[in-house]
Design an enzyme around this catalytic site. Structure first.
Site, PDB file in Angstrom:
ATOM      1  N   GLU A 178      49.134  31.869  37.435  1.00  0.00           N
ATOM      2  CA  GLU A 178      49.085  30.737  36.348  1.00  0.00           C
ATOM      3  C   GLU A 178      50.320  31.275  35.290  1.00  0.00           C
ATOM      4  OE1 GLU A 178      46.246  28.529  35.155  1.00  0.00           O
ATOM      5  OE2 GLU A 178      46.060  28.867  37.241  1.00  0.00           O
ATOM      6  N   ARG A 218      41.423  32.484  37.331  1.00  0.00           N
ATOM      7  CA  ARG A 218      42.753  31.670  37.964  1.00  0.00           C
ATOM      8  C   ARG A 218      43.921  32.602  38.469  1.00  0.00           C
ATOM      9  NH1 ARG A 218      43.354  26.828  33.500  1.00  0.00           N
ATOM     10  NH2 ARG A 218      41.082  26.411  33.161  1.00  0.00           N
ATOM     11  N   HIS A 254      43.012  32.291  30.092  1.00  0.00           N
ATOM     12  CA  HIS A 254      43.988  32.969  30.040  1.00  0.00           C
ATOM     13  C   HIS A 254      44.328  34.126  29.484  1.00  0.00           C
ATOM     14  CE1 HIS A 254      46.041  28.919  31.834  1.00  0.00           C
ATOM     15  NE2 HIS A 254      45.856  29.887  32.621  1.00  0.00           N
ATOM     16  N   ASN A 366      43.183  19.484  23.819  1.00  0.00           N
ATOM     17  CA  ASN A 366      43.340  19.741  25.232  1.00  0.00           C
ATOM     18  C   ASN A 366      43.076  20.919  25.418  1.00  0.00           C
ATOM     19  OD1 ASN A 366      43.065  17.693  27.310  1.00  0.00           O
ATOM     20  ND2 ASN A 366      45.114  16.804  26.887  1.00  0.00           N
ATOM     21  N   CYS A 372      50.592  28.607  24.388  1.00  0.00           N
ATOM     22  CA  CYS A 372      50.614  27.571  25.565  1.00  0.00           C
ATOM     23  C   CYS A 372      51.962  26.625  25.510  1.00  0.00           C
ATOM     24  CB  CYS A 372      49.565  26.704  25.455  1.00  0.00           C
ATOM     25  SG  CYS A 372      47.787  27.616  25.812  1.00  0.00           S
TER      26      CYS A 372
END
Length: 448
Positions: A178, A218, A254, A366, A372
């Site tokens: 990721e 992830r 994350h 979102n 991010c």
């Protein structure tokens, strides 16, 4: 060793693409699921991100821009068997699977913390900056990004003398990667050799190890190891830590949702990692004791409030005068426990000197906050000069991109609009012009 005075951290933020929408594609990301099917405002989203970029540039930091992906992704839809004209492909995809079409229209590349893992030249055995695009295998809509991401990075950092561009890891779930959202670099000065901190969610080849139950992990340990090998990092300068699986099941998809680091400081929640005391000891040892941790207690800020507010999805930045700035979203100010804690932290003078708040609501709906939206790249002065200058923020670029957004972006978009052939034309026209503004060359499938 690099001269510390000659190396600085640059932040390259992703421009929000013209198809920004709320399709709720990211299981485990609570904000993404909560806001599914709400109408979006791509123009406002792009401008909110641009305002943050310009403000940090104006504060004296190095700020760059990364282009978005081509969306709708007709190329991928054709790979999945849809055929005919582009309009026919969109129509068939909408009729067959609106969710598949939504996945091929996602603007998620705005979150460039997932674009790649970056290792500075001070850390690598060949003395060059290494980039590996993240394969993002856990989510289909993101797994189709890495080839174009690689081309955009290569066009931005386009000197073979200074930069090495790797291909993504194999696209299998055992090597789920990721990118920088699960990677932090610690150092004393940016030009010093640093300690690279890789955070993973599970072991791919050992089912006996702890892992989350409700939501996917992830990043794998094996992927993190592979990145470290590809980047030619010294094993004694790499620390691996496992996310607390219970927190992944609470929406911490994350590491950058529960912790942020910069230079010789880690700011994290007390529940962030498995065996957290050992993780702190390992980091302190690798940093030769010159390391500090600001650990937020659960009694002050719950995991729920941390995730809701994105207080850790912040940018911890060293300003030109040496002060530490924490960039947070408006939601952190609106969450009482978080806002009270952050103000107590400022008063305690533990190492964070200033807060700066940005309205990033379109991105936050979102599930993406300030951290991010940026990819961190430590550059020496020579490496910065070798970086594509057209991608570096300044007054002229800010004005040019604002005009570009006004000309090409809609201010209202619903999921049903994604099949509109006109949206595809608008998007391609915008991106074709953007590649000229940023001097990227033909990075998109429709240009090749």
């Amino acid at each position: 060793m690099q001269n510390p005075a000659k190396a600085l951290e640059a932040n390259f933020d992703g421009l929000v693409g013209p198809t920004h929408n709320y399709s709720g594609l990211s299981s485990g990301n609570l904000a993404s699921s909560k806001n599914q099917a709400k109408p979006s405002n791509p123009r406002q989203a792009a401008k909110q991100g641009l305002v943050k970029m310009k403000a940090l540039h104006d504060a004296g930091l190095i700020q760059g821009v990364l282009a978005p992906q081509e969306r709708p992704d007709i190329h991928t839809l054709r790979r999945l068997g849809f055929s005919g004209s582009d309009s026919a492909v969109l129509f068939q995809a909408r009729e067959y699977s609106p969710r598949l079409l939504a996945a091929c229209c996602s603007a998620s590349s705005m979150w460039t913390a997932n674009a790649a893992t970056v290792s500075p030249s001070a850390d690598t055995m060949d003395g060059r900056v290494h980039f590996t695009p993240a394969n993002l295998t856990n989510k289909f809509h993101r797994s189709i990004e890495h080839e174009t991401t690689g081309r955009i990075l290569a066009a931005t950092f386009n000197s073979a003398r200074h930069f090495v561009h790797h291909s993504a890891l194999p696209g299998a779930e055992q090597f789920g990667d990721e990118g920088a959202a699960n990677h932090t670099r610690f150092c004393q000065e940016y030009g010093d050799p640093g300690v690279e901190f890789f955070v993973f969610g599970r072991y791919a080849f050992d089912e006996s190890r702890p892992k989350p139950v409700r939501y996917p992990a992830r990043q794998t340990f094996e992927a993190s190891q592979a990145i470290a090998r590809k980047h030619k990092l010294s094993p004694n300068k790499v620390i691996y830590a496992q996310q607390n699986p219970d927190l992944i099941d609470q929406g911490v998809f994350h590491n950058d949702v529960i912790g942020v680091g910069n230079r010789n400081m880690l700011f994290c929640h007390e529940q962030a990692y498995l065996n957290q005391e050992q993780v702190k000891q390992d980091l302190a040892r690798a940093m030769h004791g010159n390391f500090s941790v600001i650990e937020v207690p659960t009694e002050k800020v719950s995991v729920t409030d941390a995730v809701k507010s994105y207080m850790f999805n912040s940018q911890l930045l060293t300003m030109p005068d040496g002060r530490n700035l924490l960039v947070i979203p408006e939601e952190s100010r609106q969450t009482v426990s978080v806002w009270n804690y952050l103000n107590e932290l400022l008063e305690s003078k533990q190492g964070i000197d200033e807060l700066k708040i940005f309205d990033l609501r379109q991105s936050m709906f979102n599930g993406g906050g300030p951290a991010c939206l940026r990819l961190r790249v430590v550059l020496t002065e020579e490496e910065r000069k070798a970086t594509n200058p057209h991608t570096l923020m300044n007054d002229q670029l800010f004005s040019k991109l604002n005009d570009w957004i006004d000309q090409h972006y809609r201010d209202y978009l619903e999921e049903k609009d994604l099949a509109d052939p006109q949206l595809l034309l608008e998007s391609r026209t915008a991106l074709d012009e953007l590649t000229q503004i940023l001097n990227l060359g033909p990075v998109y499938p429709f240009q090749r």
